[in-house]
Scaffold this motif. Structure first.
Motif, PDB file in Angstrom:
ATOM      1  N   THR A 270     -78.333 -25.373 -64.134  1.00 55.69           N
ATOM      2  CA  THR A 270     -77.201 -26.184 -64.614  1.00 55.69           C
ATOM      3  C   THR A 270     -77.000 -27.438 -63.779  1.00 55.69           C
ATOM      4  O   THR A 270     -76.311 -28.356 -64.216  1.00 55.69           O
TER       5      THR A 270
ATOM      6  N   SER B 284     -75.851 -23.901 -71.875  1.00 63.81           N
ATOM      7  CA  SER B 284     -74.799 -23.816 -72.889  1.00 63.81           C
ATOM      8  C   SER B 284     -73.486 -24.316 -72.292  1.00 63.81           C
ATOM      9  O   SER B 284     -73.364 -24.448 -71.070  1.00 63.81           O
ATOM     10  N   ASN B 285     -72.538 -24.586 -73.137  1.00 64.70           N
ATOM     11  CA  ASN B 285     -71.223 -25.032 -72.681  1.00 64.70           C
ATOM     12  C   ASN B 285     -70.603 -23.987 -71.752  1.00 64.70           C
ATOM     13  O   ASN B 285     -70.022 -24.327 -70.725  1.00 64.70           O
ATOM     14  N   GLU B 286     -70.722 -22.727 -72.093  1.00 61.92           N
ATOM     15  CA  GLU B 286     -70.170 -21.648 -71.264  1.00 61.92           C
ATOM     16  C   GLU B 286     -70.832 -21.616 -69.889  1.00 61.92           C
ATOM     17  O   GLU B 286     -70.159 -21.446 -68.869  1.00 61.92           O
TER      18      GLU B 286
ATOM     19  N   ARG C 125     -72.283 -24.165 -68.344  1.00 61.97           N
ATOM     20  CA  ARG C 125     -71.827 -25.362 -67.614  1.00 61.97           C
ATOM     21  C   ARG C 125     -70.438 -25.143 -67.027  1.00 61.97           C
ATOM     22  O   ARG C 125     -70.181 -25.501 -65.875  1.00 61.97           O
ATOM     23  N   ILE C 126     -69.555 -24.587 -67.823  1.00 64.39           N
ATOM     24  CA  ILE C 126     -68.191 -24.344 -67.356  1.00 64.39           C
ATOM     25  C   ILE C 126     -68.185 -23.354 -66.192  1.00 64.39           C
ATOM     26  O   ILE C 126     -67.498 -23.564 -65.194  1.00 64.39           O
TER      27      ILE C 126
ATOM     28  N   ASN D  58     -68.848 -31.845 -65.952  1.00 59.89           N
ATOM     29  CA  ASN D  58     -70.220 -31.374 -66.058  1.00 59.89           C
ATOM     30  C   ASN D  58     -70.716 -31.044 -64.652  1.00 59.89           C
ATOM     31  O   ASN D  58     -70.631 -31.893 -63.753  1.00 59.89           O
TER      32      ASN D  58
END
Length: 100
Positions: free
Chosen positions: A38, A46-48, A50-51, A74
């Motif tokens: 990441t 994925s967004n998850e 990254r978060i 990000n």
């Protein structure tokens, strides 16, 4: 530094004095969580993911740095911003460590 007991390792100090050890700790912990990529260029996280990585990074930096990079959403961007700001410390710390 609130919640220090919940941290996996010492937070990155705003002075940068623990930059090299912090970088290594982050890479190791993100690798163990299978999230190391990441903070790599051109990743397909994925967004998850990254978060999750961003939360981890923000949890392990000084409150002043959290405030300075408040709008960064990000983990790669935060990683690069911190690297741009503190990378020069490698040139100062590594030669000193090699001579000790």
């Amino acid at each position: 530094m609130a919640n220090i007991e919940n941290q996996k390792f010492i937070a990155f100090d705003i002075s940068g004095k623990n930059y090299l050890s912090w970088v290594l700790d982050v890479k190791l912990h993100l690798s163990a969580k299978k999230l190391r990529y990441t903070i790599d260029e051109d990743n397909a996280a994925s967004n998850e993911e990254r978060i999750t990585a961003l939360i981890f990074l923000r949890h392990h930096i000084d409150d002043g740095l959290k405030y300075e990079y408040l709008t960064v959403e990000n983990p790669l961007e935060l990683w690069q911003n911190l690297n741009d700001k503190f990378e020069h410390l490698k040139a100062v710390v590594l030669p000193k460590a090699l001579n000790d």
